[in-house]
Design an enzyme around this catalytic site. Structure first.
Site, PDB file in Angstrom:
ATOM      1  N   HIS A 151     -31.376 -11.308 -47.666  1.00  0.00           N
ATOM      2  CA  HIS A 151     -32.039 -11.957 -46.527  1.00  0.00           C
ATOM      3  C   HIS A 151     -31.429 -13.341 -46.317  1.00  0.00           C
ATOM      4  CE1 HIS A 151     -36.078 -13.256 -44.463  1.00  0.00           C
ATOM      5  NE2 HIS A 151     -35.042 -13.290 -43.647  1.00  0.00           N
ATOM      6  N   ASP A 159     -37.979  14.950 -71.466  1.00  0.00           N
ATOM      7  CA  ASP A 159     -38.912  14.333 -70.521  1.00  0.00           C
ATOM      8  C   ASP A 159     -38.276  13.029 -70.051  1.00  0.00           C
ATOM      9  OD1 ASP A 159     -41.046  13.541 -69.026  1.00  0.00           O
ATOM     10  OD2 ASP A 159     -42.464  13.375 -70.690  1.00  0.00           O
ATOM     11  N   ASP A 210     -42.558 -11.128 -59.179  1.00  0.00           N
ATOM     12  CA  ASP A 210     -43.920 -11.196 -58.664  1.00  0.00           C
ATOM     13  C   ASP A 210     -44.965 -10.497 -59.513  1.00  0.00           C
ATOM     14  OD1 ASP A 210     -43.219 -12.824 -56.583  1.00  0.00           O
ATOM     15  OD2 ASP A 210     -42.797 -11.191 -55.204  1.00  0.00           O
ATOM     16  N   TYR A 254     -44.954 -14.884 -49.326  1.00  0.00           N
ATOM     17  CA  TYR A 254     -44.480 -13.577 -48.875  1.00  0.00           C
ATOM     18  C   TYR A 254     -45.600 -12.549 -48.876  1.00  0.00           C
ATOM     19  CZ  TYR A 254     -39.525 -13.337 -47.764  1.00  0.00           C
ATOM     20  OH  TYR A 254     -38.325 -13.425 -47.111  1.00  0.00           O
TER      21      TYR A 254
END
EC number: 1.4.3.-
Length: 690
Positions: free
Chosen positions: A631, A620, A361, A449
């Site tokens: 689902h 770091d 997305d 969605y």
């Protein structure tokens, strides 16, 4: 230490102290203002060597500005400003330019600055000098317009079939039109731009109204006249051309899927109330609401948010969404950056569109899909709302009103409590601390969605990142063969099985940037009982394992992870529950807006972050976290997937960092002591709030 809790946990051991927050640090991370967005666009449009044309209209084979957003300052320079009184970092923009009007089209990213009056630009290279092919560019409004026109023209011979089967069409359809949803990736290999289109009836909730027809359209060529339909799928059968399908219908040899007329009211895909709860209580009156009897207990100044011991800066990236910076608790930096990276959904199905669907997305600009939040539904009435401004596929900044909200939330469960019984019907004392959290929220509506993105701040130093999935399921036309890949959720509708994966970046800097990583697991030992000769004791014990290199610190999905990972002082991210890497400025994100349309050879590959297997001791470090869920759609996903049971996230938790629970500083505690034990008929109640 600081603990990052997933189904297991992660903690950060700190080795040095950091200074308190400087004055007004948040603005270096603030999103670009509308004036800054306009200034960047104007500057680039006026550069003759770029040859830019307006984004809207015109051909695809043009040079155009697609995206402008903040380019955050390098971490080292930002920390010099935040911690040591150094110069404020120059403010710059990231600009994405489509160069389509040249012999070798490509996509180029530019750094533009200094703002607010830009005067120069420079290329922004990807790691390894990778370039972005023109075929990997995200879709634009103009390409969708041309795609729709090409589809309508190509499917004209199928109009009799569509009208007979659905009552809707493409030709002069007025209010009974067909539409489409497009699938990605767009092809099967690099350089392709072939998209499966799911034809749907354009009614409310059209995502749940497939017509039974799916069309593969090749639109790689910049000239739409050379686009073509390559394959079709109708009601379980493949066809090599529009003509073949039309002739099958004309001969009467086609198994036609006739859809019922959609009702004018109470359509199954709508939110209109229907039915009654049997014997239920009233739902036509207002329910419980959030109130702030003495006003807000948080402070919001620009993009700086403060609550209890918390302080942070935030922004809403057009590309990928919420991003937190300089996250502090009690003046100590917990994280330099905490941000959403990607949301992925992989599907299975019998139809070609379903089996091809692998949505990433960020490639659909999920950060710029932050539409207005509804007061009292999406956020409490008491919430503070903020606008967002995006310059994405537009010829100027676009205001998204009320795109974010901030509110304090009663959790409904105490943060801590204890009833100290005297075991004789009375008690020695009761003590409890009210449970509350501050919520920073936005949403991304990526076509069907809706993702609800939350960061929650708790008074005990815990930070929660959470996402709820809701909205319409991505559904396809039902065929008996499709039952292997999902559920029949309505007469002609298959809810396709899919997996949601969400990826976060967690740049933890607890008391400095020099950190190391170890995991803690639980083993069991069987030992002689030291206080009873001949007896045995089976008990749990901690097993600590230092992870000294990046490969050792990549914990794959599909294996049981250690219960407590601890960090101390294409999109291959989806392979790992957690991966810890050394931080580099040329590895700012685990994904990109180009991965969706070129997942085979994307410019950003997470595997390259760990391939060199650098040491991660006293360095770091960045933790890359993947959460998700499977689902299997069901009838109760109609009309929309509900949020309960469809949320995932993780926690950052202090782990031996403080000498005690820091929420003892909260004045929301209540202590009750009996004045006449053991009768306990008279009580002394201590409160620190009215």
């Amino acid at each position: 230490m600081w603990l990052l809790r997933l189904p297991w946990a992660l903690a950060l051991l700190a080795t040095a102290a950091s200074s308190g927050p400087p004055a007004d640090p948040a603005s270096i991370f603030a999103d670009l203002s509308p004036a800054e967005l306009r200034a960047v666009r104007t500057f680039l449009m006026e550069r003759p060597e770029l040859g830019l044309s307006p984004s809207q209209g015109g051909p695809l084979a043009k040079n155009s500005l697609f995206l402008v957003e903040l380019l955050p300052p390098p971490k080292r320079r930002a920390l010099r400003f935040l911690e040591r009184g150094g110069a404020r970092p120059p403010r710059e923009a990231r600009a994405v330019v489509f160069f389509g009007a040249q012999a070798e089209p490509n996509v180029t990213e530019l750094a533009v600055g200094p703002l607010p009056s830009p005067s120069s630009y420079r290329p922004l290279p990807f790691k390894g000098g990778r370039t972005v092919p023109f075929s990997a560019r995200p879709m634009t409004r103009r390409e969708y317009e041309l795609l729709h026109g090409a589809l309508v023209a190509a499917l004209a011979p199928l109009e009799p079939l569509l009208l007979e089967a659905t009552g809707f069409g493409f030709q002069n359809c007025s209010e009974r039109c067909l539409t489409f949803s497009d699938i990605a990736p767009r092809g099967l290999g690099p350089g392709e731009r072939r998209t499966w289109l799911v034809i749907q009836r354009f009614v409310e909730g059209f995502f749940l109204h497939p017509a039974g027809l799916e069309v593969l359209l090749d639109h790689r060529d910049p000239e739409p006249r050379r686009w073509s339909v390559q394959r079709l799928w109708y009601n379980g059968r493949y066809f090599g051309s529009v003509r073949e399908l039309a002739e099958s219908h004309a001969r009467g040899s086609l198994a036609l899927a006739r859809l019922p007329e959609p009702p004018a009211r109470q359509l199954f895909s709508s939110y209109e109330p229907r039915g009654r709860f049997p014997g239920g209580t009233r739902t036509d009156v207002h329910g419980a609401k959030v109130c702030e009897p003495q006003g807000r207990r948080y402070r919001l100044r620009g993009n700086r948010l403060e609550y209890g011991g918390w302080s942070l800066a935030f922004r809403l990236r057009s590309s990928a969404g919420l991003q937190l910076f300089d996250v502090r608790f009690g003046g100590e930096r917990v994280a330099y950056e905490l941000s959403v990276q990607e949301a992925i959904a992989f599907y299975g199905g019998h139809s070609p569109a379903a089996m091809q669907t692998k949505y990433m997305d960020a490639g659909w600009a999920m950060g710029a899909s932050s539409y207005e939040l509804a007061r009292g539904v999406d956020c409490p009435e008491t919430a503070a709302f903020l606008d967002a401004h995006h310059l994405l596929d537009a010829d100027g900044p676009v205001r998204f009103p009320n795109a974010l909200c901030v509110f304090e939330l009663p959790t409904g469960v105490p943060l801590r409590r204890h009833f100290d019984s005297d075991f004789q019907g009375g008690f020695h004392f009761y003590a409890g601390l009210k449970g509350r959290a501050l919520v920073l929220r936005t949403t991304s509506t990526v076509y069907n969605y809706d993702y609800i993105w939350d960061f929650l701040l708790y008074p005990n130093g815990v930070l929660e990142a959470k996402v709820h999935a809701t909205g319409y399921i991505h559904a396809t036309f039902y065929t008996p063969e499709g039952r292997r890949y999902g559920s029949r959720v309505h007469t002609h509708l298959l809810g396709n099985i899919h997996t949601h994966l969400v990826h976060y970046k967690v740049d933890l800097d607890v008391a400095g940037s020099g950190n190391s990583f170890e995991t803690m697991d639980i083993g069991f030992e069987n030992i002689s009982n030291p206080w009873s000769a001949g007896a045995r004791v089976v008990q749990p014990r901690l097993q600590r394992e230092p992870r000294r290199r990046e490969r050792d610190a990549a914990l794959p999905l599909g294996r049981a992870p250690p219960r407590t990972p601890r960090l101390s002082p294409p999109l291959t991210c989806r392979r790992y529950h957690l991966a810890v890497t050394r931080r580099h400025e040329n590895e700012p994100s685990s994904s990109s807006i180009y991965s969706q349309n070129d997942p085979w050879d994307p410019p950003v590959t997470f595997e390259s972050f760990i391939r060199d297997n650098e040491t991660i001791e006293d360095q770091d470090l960045v933790a890359w976290v993947t959460v998700g869920f499977l689902h299997v759609p069901h009838a109760e996903d109609i009309p929309n997937t509900a949020t309960p049971g469809n949320a995932v996230g993780f926690f950052l938790r202090p782990f031996n960092f403080f000498s005690e629970d820091p929420s003892v500083a909260s004045r929301a505690a209540v202590i009750v002591r009996p004045l006449d034990p053991p009768a306990c008929t008279q009580l002394h109640v201590q409160r620190w709030t009215p």
